[in-house]
Design a protein around this motif. Sequence first.
Motif, PDB file in Angstrom:
ATOM      1  N   GLY A  66       0.781  -1.222   0.000  1.00 31.63           N
ATOM      2  CA  GLY A  66       0.000   0.000   0.000  1.00 31.63           C
ATOM      3  C   GLY A  66       0.816   1.276   0.000  1.00 31.63           C
ATOM      4  N   GLN A  67       2.146   1.158   0.025  1.00 31.72           N
ATOM      5  CA  GLN A  67       2.990   2.346   0.129  1.00 31.72           C
ATOM      6  C   GLN A  67       3.783   2.656  -1.140  1.00 31.72           C
ATOM      7  OE1 GLN A  67       3.060   4.474   2.871  1.00 31.72           O
ATOM      8  NE2 GLN A  67       1.285   3.201   3.366  1.00 31.72           N
ATOM      9  N   ALA A  68       3.595   1.863  -2.197  1.00 31.03           N
ATOM     10  CA  ALA A  68       4.406   2.056  -3.405  1.00 31.03           C
ATOM     11  C   ALA A  68       4.170   3.426  -4.038  1.00 31.03           C
ATOM     12  CB  ALA A  68       4.127   0.948  -4.417  1.00 31.03           C
ATOM     13  N   GLU A  69       2.900   3.813  -4.148  1.00 36.19           N
ATOM     14  CA  GLU A  69       2.595   5.098  -4.776  1.00 36.19           C
ATOM     15  C   GLU A  69       3.146   6.262  -3.948  1.00 36.19           C
ATOM     16  OE1 GLU A  69      -1.458   7.422  -5.888  1.00 36.19           O
ATOM     17  OE2 GLU A  69      -1.281   5.377  -6.702  1.00 36.19           O
ATOM     18  N   ALA A  70       3.012   6.183  -2.630  1.00 35.66           N
ATOM     19  CA  ALA A  70       3.521   7.243  -1.755  1.00 35.66           C
ATOM     20  C   ALA A  70       5.036   7.367  -1.867  1.00 35.66           C
ATOM     21  CB  ALA A  70       3.111   6.971  -0.305  1.00 35.66           C
ATOM     22  N   GLU A  71       5.732   6.229  -1.927  1.00 35.83           N
ATOM     23  CA  GLU A  71       7.192   6.267  -2.046  1.00 35.83           C
ATOM     24  C   GLU A  71       7.600   6.784  -3.411  1.00 35.83           C
ATOM     25  OE1 GLU A  71      11.246   5.889  -1.098  1.00 35.83           O
ATOM     26  OE2 GLU A  71       9.416   6.124   0.082  1.00 35.83           O
ATOM     27  N   ALA A  72       6.859   6.386  -4.452  1.00 32.41           N
ATOM     28  CA  ALA A  72       7.147   6.903  -5.794  1.00 32.41           C
ATOM     29  C   ALA A  72       6.952   8.413  -5.840  1.00 32.41           C
ATOM     30  CB  ALA A  72       6.255   6.218  -6.827  1.00 32.41           C
ATOM     31  N   LEU A  73       5.905   8.886  -5.177  1.00 32.01           N
ATOM     32  CA  LEU A  73       5.662  10.332  -5.131  1.00 32.01           C
ATOM     33  C   LEU A  73       6.779  11.046  -4.382  1.00 32.01           C
ATOM     34  CD1 LEU A  73       3.813  12.703  -5.763  1.00 32.01           C
ATOM     35  CD2 LEU A  73       2.559  12.217  -3.648  1.00 32.01           C
ATOM     36  N   ASN A  74       7.270  10.438  -3.315  1.00 35.57           N
ATOM     37  CA  ASN A  74       8.398  11.019  -2.582  1.00 35.57           C
ATOM     38  C   ASN A  74       9.618  11.160  -3.490  1.00 35.57           C
ATOM     39  OD1 ASN A  74      10.024  11.771  -0.175  1.00 35.57           O
ATOM     40  ND2 ASN A  74      10.950   9.763  -0.478  1.00 35.57           N
ATOM     41  N   LEU A  75       9.924  10.106  -4.249  1.00 32.21           N
ATOM     42  CA  LEU A  75      11.053  10.167  -5.175  1.00 32.21           C
ATOM     43  C   LEU A  75      10.811  11.210  -6.262  1.00 32.21           C
ATOM     44  CD1 LEU A  75      11.822   6.355  -5.677  1.00 32.21           C
ATOM     45  CD2 LEU A  75      13.046   7.971  -4.221  1.00 32.21           C
ATOM     46  N   ALA A  76       9.576  11.248  -6.776  1.00 27.37           N
ATOM     47  CA  ALA A  76       9.248  12.190  -7.841  1.00 27.37           C
ATOM     48  C   ALA A  76       9.386  13.632  -7.374  1.00 27.37           C
ATOM     49  CB  ALA A  76       7.825  11.939  -8.345  1.00 27.37           C
ATOM     50  N   GLN A  77       9.001  13.902  -6.137  1.00 28.60           N
ATOM     51  CA  GLN A  77       9.102  15.259  -5.617  1.00 28.60           C
ATOM     52  C   GLN A  77      10.556  15.666  -5.395  1.00 28.60           C
ATOM     53  OE1 GLN A  77       6.414  14.760  -2.288  1.00 28.60           O
ATOM     54  NE2 GLN A  77       4.715  15.715  -3.384  1.00 28.60           N
ATOM     55  N   ILE A  78      11.390  14.708  -5.012  1.00 33.51           N
ATOM     56  CA  ILE A  78      12.829  14.990  -4.906  1.00 33.51           C
ATOM     57  C   ILE A  78      13.382  15.345  -6.285  1.00 33.51           C
ATOM     58  CG2 ILE A  78      15.087  13.969  -4.428  1.00 33.51           C
ATOM     59  CD1 ILE A  78      13.732  12.290  -2.238  1.00 33.51           C
ATOM     60  N   ILE A  79      12.997  14.554  -7.288  1.00 33.21           N
ATOM     61  CA  ILE A  79      13.446  14.805  -8.658  1.00 33.21           C
ATOM     62  C   ILE A  79      12.943  16.154  -9.154  1.00 33.21           C
ATOM     63  CG2 ILE A  79      13.095  14.053 -11.059  1.00 33.21           C
ATOM     64  CD1 ILE A  79      13.161  11.150  -9.967  1.00 33.21           C
ATOM     65  N   ALA A  80      11.691  16.500  -8.804  1.00 33.59           N
ATOM     66  CA  ALA A  80      11.085  17.743  -9.281  1.00 33.59           C
ATOM     67  C   ALA A  80      11.823  18.974  -8.777  1.00 33.59           C
ATOM     68  CB  ALA A  80       9.621  17.804  -8.857  1.00 33.59           C
ATOM     69  N   ASP A  81      12.540  18.834  -7.669  1.00 29.07           N
ATOM     70  CA  ASP A  81      13.297  19.961  -7.117  1.00 29.07           C
ATOM     71  C   ASP A  81      14.649  20.159  -7.800  1.00 29.07           C
ATOM     72  OD1 ASP A  81      11.348  20.683  -5.303  1.00 29.07           O
ATOM     73  OD2 ASP A  81      12.156  19.446  -3.686  1.00 29.07           O
ATOM     74  N   LYS A  82      15.044  19.208  -8.634  1.00 26.86           N
ATOM     75  CA  LYS A  82      16.329  19.323  -9.335  1.00 26.86           C
ATOM     76  C   LYS A  82      16.173  20.159 -10.598  1.00 26.86           C
ATOM     77  CE  LYS A  82      17.687  16.247  -6.305  1.00 26.86           C
ATOM     78  NZ  LYS A  82      18.353  16.685  -5.056  1.00 26.86           N
ATOM     79  N   SER A  83      17.283  20.430 -11.239  1.00 21.17           N
ATOM     80  CA  SER A  83      17.254  21.157 -12.508  1.00 21.17           C
ATOM     81  C   SER A  83      16.603  20.290 -13.581  1.00 21.17           C
ATOM     82  CB  SER A  83      18.677  21.526 -12.941  1.00 21.17           C
ATOM     83  OG  SER A  83      18.705  21.871 -14.313  1.00 21.17           O
ATOM     84  N   HIS A  84      15.468  20.754 -14.107  1.00 23.08           N
ATOM     85  CA  HIS A  84      14.808  19.975 -15.156  1.00 23.08           C
ATOM     86  C   HIS A  84      15.637  19.965 -16.441  1.00 23.08           C
ATOM     87  CE1 HIS A  84      13.306  24.118 -15.793  1.00 23.08           C
ATOM     88  NE2 HIS A  84      13.279  23.789 -17.062  1.00 23.08           N
ATOM     89  N   VAL A  85      16.449  20.965 -16.622  1.00 24.50           N
ATOM     90  CA  VAL A  85      17.335  21.008 -17.790  1.00 24.50           C
ATOM     91  C   VAL A  85      18.385  19.901 -17.683  1.00 24.50           C
ATOM     92  CG1 VAL A  85      19.120  22.353 -18.982  1.00 24.50           C
ATOM     93  CG2 VAL A  85      16.984  23.452 -18.253  1.00 24.50           C
ATOM     94  N   ALA A  86      19.030  19.808 -16.518  1.00 27.23           N
ATOM     95  CA  ALA A  86      20.051  18.773 -16.315  1.00 27.23           C
ATOM     96  C   ALA A  86      19.451  17.379 -16.421  1.00 27.23           C
ATOM     97  CB  ALA A  86      20.728  18.961 -14.959  1.00 27.23           C
ATOM     98  N   LEU A  87      18.243  17.199 -15.871  1.00 31.06           N
ATOM     99  CA  LEU A  87      17.597  15.886 -15.925  1.00 31.06           C
ATOM    100  C   LEU A  87      17.251  15.489 -17.355  1.00 31.06           C
ATOM    101  CD1 LEU A  87      15.286  16.185 -12.812  1.00 31.06           C
ATOM    102  CD2 LEU A  87      17.132  14.527 -13.107  1.00 31.06           C
ATOM    103  N   LYS A  88      16.748  16.433 -18.136  1.00 33.60           N
ATOM    104  CA  LYS A  88      16.415  16.148 -19.532  1.00 33.60           C
ATOM    105  C   LYS A  88      17.665  15.760 -20.312  1.00 33.60           C
ATOM    106  CE  LYS A  88      14.407  18.292 -23.672  1.00 33.60           C
ATOM    107  NZ  LYS A  88      13.738  19.511 -24.209  1.00 33.60           N
ATOM    108  N   ILE A  89      18.720  16.540 -20.142  1.00 36.09           N
ATOM    109  CA  ILE A  89      19.988  16.248 -20.824  1.00 36.09           C
ATOM    110  C   ILE A  89      20.527  14.896 -20.362  1.00 36.09           C
ATOM    111  CG2 ILE A  89      22.407  16.948 -21.013  1.00 36.09           C
ATOM    112  CD1 ILE A  89      21.397  19.868 -20.819  1.00 36.09           C
ATOM    113  N   GLY A  90      20.507  14.683 -19.053  1.00 38.35           N
ATOM    114  CA  GLY A  90      21.103  13.478 -18.487  1.00 38.35           C
ATOM    115  C   GLY A  90      20.364  12.204 -18.831  1.00 38.35           C
TER     116      GLY A  90
END
Length: 267
Positions: A194-218
């Motif tokens: 029951g916690q997979a979606e919550a953990e995925a959202l946690n990871l996604a929010q960490i990613i969302a705080d990074k440079s979207h330019v660097a992530l796209k390139i990388g």
Amino acid sequence: MDMHSPTEILQTVRKDQVLLVRLNNPKARNALSEEMIELITSVLEETAQSKDIRAVILAASGPAFCAGHDLKGLTSHRQDDDQGHNYFSYLLTLCSDMMQRIVELPQPVIAAVEGIASAAGCQLVASCDLAVASHSSRFCTPGVNIGVFCSTPMVALSRNLSRKHAMEMLTLGEMFSAEDAHRFGLINRVVPDGQAEAEALNLAQIIADKSHVALKIGKKAFYEQLEKPQREAYRYVVEVMAENMMHQHAEEGINAFIEKRSPCWDK
């Protein structure tokens, strides 16, 4: 994007800069029917053009994450003049293109798995950049059990797992636990049921705080270099990183690090 009607087989909802895409056909075990594949593809196409979405989560309703292809739907085409060959090729190509769109999407994609991911459902997990699964989740590529080797899932599996582990899944056709999937490298984390979606959202929010330019390139560079010999891969990523260093985000990020402050990425 707003959450669609719960009667629809695919739902989307925005959570700040994260897009949650939920397979919502539990009666069919969220099978990848032609309609489901087309709907997912449409969402991916729209998301690729978005300047606001920073990460995507693929989740599912019901006891199965995704049971793979709709075998009843496929079998119905055996009545076609060519015994279904053209339709089989069409649907498998449609599905393969959808999987490739996940890989090519500028934003990182995270699978949140609860329940069984079977055959093309397992391929869907392997095609995502990251994956979180609940403790009781199960994974399999059981085509060999019914006389159809899981050749299309094999592409994604063989690029994520070691050869021995990929062949173990493909040739045994057995159900593997979340712990096995983690050990094989198919998923990143195992969490309580029951916690997979919550953990995925946690990871996604960490990613969302990074440079979207660097992530796209990388992300693009990651998959490009995987297919190259090592020396050629280094030549390629040297150019990628040099160009990345010229971007405003790199300048801001490095200055922020030196000045001991949080970077301020542009929108």
